[in-house]
Design a protein around this motif. Sequence first.
Motif: not given
Length: 161
Positions: A131-140
């Motif tokens: 259920g992991d996810g990743a957020d990329y704050p500098e990219d869409d």
Amino acid sequence: MRRDEEKLPAAVEAAAVAPRSRPSAYPEPFAARMAGREKRVLGDLFGLGNFGVNLTRLAPGAQSALMHRHSRQDEFIYILEGAPTLVTESGETALSPGMCAGFPAGGLAHHLVNRTDTVAVYLEIGDRTAGDGADYPEDDLEARLGLDGRWQFFHKDGRPY
């Protein structure tokens, strides 16, 4: 199953393991930004299921990943060679051989950048929490780990890449 039945090696020379054939799982245009990064997937070689281990090489000017944070996965790096820069949301830290850093799930977004003229080599270790996810704050971009263990990538508005 016993190790000999699975044909798993007892030990290997890490640098002799073939690099991952696909340099990046990111969709374009992001995958191109991983030029100069080479990963040797070590954990899978031994049948490790609870965590992954990669021997990663960054050429001069290369970066480890897009700036990111995982929702459930912890990550750890240990520098073996070179002097990459750890870039986080709160600043930058020059790293050198023998230094390490850890990134708890949901913590600071981070990545490594090799701003030197020599190769940087490090071990990266991460768990494989479902259920992991990743957020990329500098990219869409955002990522979700699919049931098949592969990353699925989406725009921040939810549209798939």
